[in-house]
Design a protein around this motif. Structure first.
Motif, mmCIF file in Angstrom:
data_model
loop_
_atom_site.group_PDB
_atom_site.id
_atom_site.type_symbol
_atom_site.label_atom_id
_atom_site.label_comp_id
_atom_site.label_asym_id
_atom_site.label_seq_id
_atom_site.Cartn_x
_atom_site.Cartn_y
_atom_site.Cartn_z
ATOM 1 N N PHE A 32 0.890 -1.194 0.136
ATOM 2 C CA PHE A 32 -0.131 0.009 -0.318
ATOM 3 C C PHE A 32 0.961 1.262 0.024
ATOM 4 C CE2 PHE A 32 -2.789 3.274 2.122
ATOM 5 C CZ PHE A 32 -3.843 3.226 1.093
ATOM 6 N N LEU A 35 2.249 1.641 -3.330
ATOM 7 C CA LEU A 35 0.747 1.871 -4.202
ATOM 8 C C LEU A 35 0.680 3.546 -3.928
ATOM 9 C CD1 LEU A 35 -1.461 1.451 -6.148
ATOM 10 C CD2 LEU A 35 -3.048 0.881 -3.851
ATOM 11 N N VAL A 36 0.871 3.884 -3.087
ATOM 12 C CA VAL A 36 0.475 5.429 -2.481
ATOM 13 C C VAL A 36 1.528 6.346 -3.253
ATOM 14 C CG1 VAL A 36 0.075 7.034 -0.823
ATOM 15 C CG2 VAL A 36 -1.157 4.942 -0.441
ATOM 16 N N ARG A 39 1.162 5.970 -7.002
ATOM 17 C CA ARG A 39 0.090 6.993 -7.164
ATOM 18 C C ARG A 39 0.434 8.399 -7.144
ATOM 19 N NH1 ARG A 39 -4.718 8.082 -2.971
ATOM 20 N NH2 ARG A 39 -2.726 9.285 -2.241
ATOM 21 N N ASN A 40 0.931 8.773 -6.207
ATOM 22 C CA ASN A 40 1.623 10.144 -5.904
ATOM 23 C C ASN A 40 2.363 10.642 -6.965
ATOM 24 O OD1 ASN A 40 -0.230 10.291 -3.705
ATOM 25 N ND2 ASN A 40 1.313 10.307 -2.355
ATOM 26 N N ILE A 43 0.302 10.861 -10.223
ATOM 27 C CA ILE A 43 -0.578 12.393 -9.988
ATOM 28 C C ILE A 43 0.454 13.329 -10.211
ATOM 29 C CG2 ILE A 43 -1.895 13.661 -8.414
ATOM 30 C CD1 ILE A 43 -3.062 11.130 -7.401
ATOM 31 N N LEU A 170 -5.667 8.169 -15.991
ATOM 32 C CA LEU A 170 -4.783 8.295 -14.909
ATOM 33 C C LEU A 170 -5.579 7.350 -13.772
ATOM 34 C CD1 LEU A 170 -2.703 9.366 -12.752
ATOM 35 C CD2 LEU A 170 -4.023 11.310 -12.382
ATOM 36 N N LEU A 171 -6.809 7.431 -13.660
ATOM 37 C CA LEU A 171 -7.640 6.936 -12.560
ATOM 38 C C LEU A 171 -7.704 5.369 -13.137
ATOM 39 C CD1 LEU A 171 -9.340 7.219 -10.146
ATOM 40 C CD2 LEU A 171 -11.313 7.655 -11.530
ATOM 41 N N ILE A 174 -4.260 3.737 -12.325
ATOM 42 C CA ILE A 174 -4.255 3.572 -10.732
ATOM 43 C C ILE A 174 -4.933 2.503 -10.295
ATOM 44 C CG2 ILE A 174 -4.720 4.727 -8.430
ATOM 45 C CD1 ILE A 174 -3.953 7.327 -9.746
#
Lengths: 493, 318
Positions: A32, A35-36, A39-40, A43, A170-171, A174
């Motif tokens: 996680f 992943l975060v 993801r960041n 983004i 992007l979504l 992710i």
């Protein structure tokens, strides 16, 4: 054995469970976190791209606006052309809007937006003095990366440039990343847990082997069962268990030797108790022989009479020889032979040895023996010793003309029973619990060793049987023996 | 039997723990999924510190004209910060007004479209008598002197090393209304007995930067620009062949109709810029390089000498 195995299983289960839970949540946490972070980064990267696109396009817009300051051209037309041209060139642009300082549209890629005559984003963002970005779900354009850039040179501000770029890819990226990481985490966790399970299994197998060793210790064996001994804590434990086993074997050998000595002592004591009867058995034929010898000496020529006396002497000597042989036979018996034993025969032999004692007290001996009784797998001499002990105790207990009853039969398919009952003084209730204890005796000092019943109990238990006593003082006492029929179990001597 | 019961109990516990673990993983994954796909990011809070600019909005607007010596975006980038400084430090809000030529700026000034203007020295001399315009300030150079130079430039790898090598070469010049656009053909060549016909061709461009770009593109062999522009390209393929005599700096000019208060406010504010102060150095960092060393008062007589020179060659008052 099973409880030890279960404890081992519990230990293994606990370790695996602990590692499983710890590792699973650790993997979830790490995945996680990755992943975060990922993801960041995605983004940030997408926002950076959106801002770069906006900055690049703003140069054209600013040039057009500056040019309009000197040329007095129709700036709206020029901006409209630039906006629509650029939005066609960059596929994922959802909209481009140029908004003046009064939040009025100067140009918009979406012609329907002119009906509202305001930009496509919250007007509060138009006040920004530097490029700003947001990711939001727009009511019309759905998920977009919205960027607002002030169209400004130093203090001169014409308005803002708003660009909305499609954020759905992007979504989706992710979401895909989440599923890929989830599956990777699950697979990785399963692999690691499998490796952990195998490793723990290997470690705990030493425990299992040790458990099996402890469970299968054979005290009859001189040599210990060999198992691989590693140079670790478990190996150290196994070495100590081996040493313990050796000590136990030695102790058992010493115990057996002591037991043999006790049996022998008790046997000698029984012979002592037989002595008066034996003496009588010998004395009677001796007196007859003596009388015959005297009669022969007195009239040696009477051949016919002498022949008759010689016959009587021979008969007396045979009787004496038989008595002595029986006594020697009992005294020299060694508890080493295990075979199928007819227990009624054993009883008969003992009764013959006790003939004098029984007769002296004019004992009423009642035997009730089942003729179809199966044999038992036992040491005949030890069984005789038990019967001898119990009958001697009964003879001692009864008065003259007392009754001793021997009952024997099949108890069930697996066992026979042997009851020896007398109507003697009996055993007090408080002594019933201790009569099988070593060195307990109700006789006067010098009359008994106190080992008879203890030895008898040991012999019966050695044969896989049981012995219990039931007594009503001054009425009757009964010893009940149960022995297995043809017990194939090895009898340890 | 007991062992069996223990085994069953143990297996149940393991099963329960496993189910609990799986349920925990699923539930936590759902929460994590919701968190992971939450990509919403709001706009950062806009700080409302607009008191100063709001006050400026209410100030009377003073339009400031600029000759078209550079392209519009260069002018905005270099001149707008100076406008902002004046707006912050005077009771007026200054706004640039661009033009397409040097003469248009003069007309804007005369027509009161602008109250004040950045002119070139040459166009000022051409216009001062006719339109009654007056210089109030002129910029200082890196030596603290109120002069600039026009320079003759060529590419670094050019074989041209002196004016004598210019025969049959292509010459690029800025506006005909600028000093740099006239120095070489009207003054320098005449002093060297070099005729403009000896050149292959001569072309005037709107902006100084365009002259340099034309040389760099090999469209022209030599050109003339202000020294401040040539310095920008000193390390980018351009070298200077010759300098003009010192020319009084391009003046800030007012017309006869300009309010005295406006002129005084501008003079006072710009003279206050002391580049030796750290604060001011930071302030003028974004100003056009021509104004990086501050200003000094200008008077009509400052430009008399150069006017005389130009008159001598018979062209100044054309």
């Amino acid at each position: 054995m099973s409880s030890i195995k279960i404890r081992s299983l519990k230990l293994k289960s606990k370790i695996i469970l602990f590692i499983g839970v710890l590792f699973t949540f650790l993997m979830i946490g790490v995945s996680f976190f990755m992943l975060v972070q990922w993801r960041n980064l995605m983004i940030e990267s997408n926002i950076e791209r959106a801002e770069d696109i906006t900055k690049a396009f703003s140069i054209n817009i600013l040039d057009a606006l500056i040019l309009s300051e000197s040329n007095k051209t129709n700036i709206e037309d020029q901006l409209e052309y630039l906006v629509r041209d650029f939005s066609k060139k960059v596929n994922d642009i959802k909209f481009i809007a140029v908004v003046d300082n009064d939040n009025k549209i100067m140009a918009h890629s979406d012609l329907s937006a002119y009906s509202t005559n305001k930009g496509s984003l919250d007007i509060s963002s138009n006040k920004t003095k530097k490029i700003v970005s947001a990711i939001c779900e727009h009511p019309k354009y759905e998920w977009i990366i919205a960027t607002v850039l002030p169209l400004q040179i130093a203090g001169k501000r014409w308005g803002v440039l708003q660009i909305g770029i499609d954020a759905k890819p992007l979504l989706n990226e992710i979401k895909s990343l989440f599923f890929v990481l989830t599956i990777s985490t699950i697979l990785f966790t399963i692999i690691i847990l499998s490796i952990a399970y195998l490793s723990i299994n290997k470690i705990t197998s030493s425990f299992s082997e040790l458990t099996n060793l402890l469970d299968n210790i054979d005290f009859e064996l001189d040599e210990l069962k060999e198992i691989p001994i590693n140079n670790d804590e478990i190996g150290f434990l196994i070495r100590n268990v081996n040493a313990l086993q050796k000590r136990l074997v030695n102790s058992r050998e010493q115990l057996l030797n002591a037991q043999k000595q006790i049996y022998h002592a008790e046997k000698l004591a029984s012979i002592g108790r037989l002595a008066s009867g034996v003496a009588h058995e010998i004395n009677n034929p001796l007196n007859g022989i003596k009388s015959c010898v005297y009669a022969i000496n007195k009239n040696p020529e009477n051949i016919g009479q002498n022949r008759e006396y010689f016959g009587l002497i021979s008969e007396g000597l045979n009787h004496i020889e038989m008595v002595v042989q029986k006594l020697l036979g009992f005294a020299h018996q060694q508890s080493q032979i295990v075979a199928n034993v007819d227990i009624s025969e054993a009883i008969s032999k003992v009764v013959k040895l006790l003939n004098f004692q029984l007769n002296r007290k004019m004992t009423n001996l009642i035997t009730n023996i089942d003729s179809e009784l199966p044999t038992i797998h036992a040491d005949a001499n030890l069984i005789q010793e038990v019967i001898m002990n119990l009958l001697l105790n009964s003879i001692d207990a009864i008065d003259n003309n007392g009754t001793i009853k021997i009952d024997m039969g099949k108890k069930d398919d697996k066992n026979i029973f042997l009851n020896i009952e007398d109507d003697g003084e009996g055993i007090k209730k408080e002594n019933l619990q201790i009569i099988f204890d070593p060195f307990y005796t109700s006789k006067e000092e010098g009359q008994g060793t106190g080992l008879g019943l203890s030895v008898s109990l040991g012999i019966i238990e050695l044969h896989g049987g049981s012995i219990v006593v039931d007594s009503t003082p001054n009425k009757k006492t009964i010893f009940k023996i149960v022995l297995p029929i043809a017990n194939k179990n090895k009898i340890r001597t | 039997m007991i062992n069996k019961i223990l085994n069953i109990e143990l297996k149940s516990k393991i099963l329960f723990a496993t189910l609990f673990l799986i349920a925990g993983v699923i539930i936590s994954s759902m929460f994590l999924y919701r968190y992971a796909i939450d990509i919403e990011r709001p706009f950062p809070e806009t700080k409302q510190n607009n008191n100063v600019s709001q006050n400026n909005d209410y100030k009377p607007i003073v339009y400031f004209g600029v000759v078209s010596r550079f392209s519009a975006n260069i002018i905005y980038n270099g001149y707008q910060p100076l406008m902002d400084y004046l707006t912050e430090n005077t009771p007026y809000r200054f706004e640039l007004k661009l033009s397409n030529s040097y003469r248009e700026t003069v007309k804007q000034l005369v027509n009161n479209e602008v109250s004040v203007a950045f002119l070139g020295s040459f166009i000022y001399l051409q216009s001062r008598e006719k339109y009654k315009i007056f210089p109030i300030l002129k910029p200082l150079n890196e030596n603290g002197k109120p002069y600039f130079h026009s320079v003759l430039i060529t590419k670094n790898n050019s074989l041209i090393n002196s004016l004598s090598d210019l025969k049959n070469k292509k010459l690029a010049l800025p506006s005909k209304q600028s000093f740099s656009g006239n120095w070489l053909p009207l003054y320098k060549m005449s002093t060297l007995n070099f005729n403009i016909e000896d050149l292959d061709s001569v072309h005037h461009f709107a902006h100084h930067h365009t002259v340099i770009h034309q040389i760099l593109r090999n469209n022209f062999d030599v050109g003339v620009v202000k020294d401040r522009v040539a310095r920008e390209y000193k390390n980018n393929g351009i070298r200077i062949l010759d300098y003009s005599m010192p020319i009084p700096g391009s003046p800030i000019v007012i017309s006869a109709n300009t309010e005295k208060e406006i002129a005084e406010a501008i003079i006072k504010t710009l003279l206050n810029v002391n580049i030796k102060k750290e604060k001011n150095r930071e302030l003028i960092k974004n100003w056009d390089k021509e104004f990086s060393y501050g200003f000094v008062r200008a008077s009509e007589s400052d430009y008399d000498k150069i006017e005389e020179i130009l008159v001598e060659v018979g062209k100044a008052n054309e």
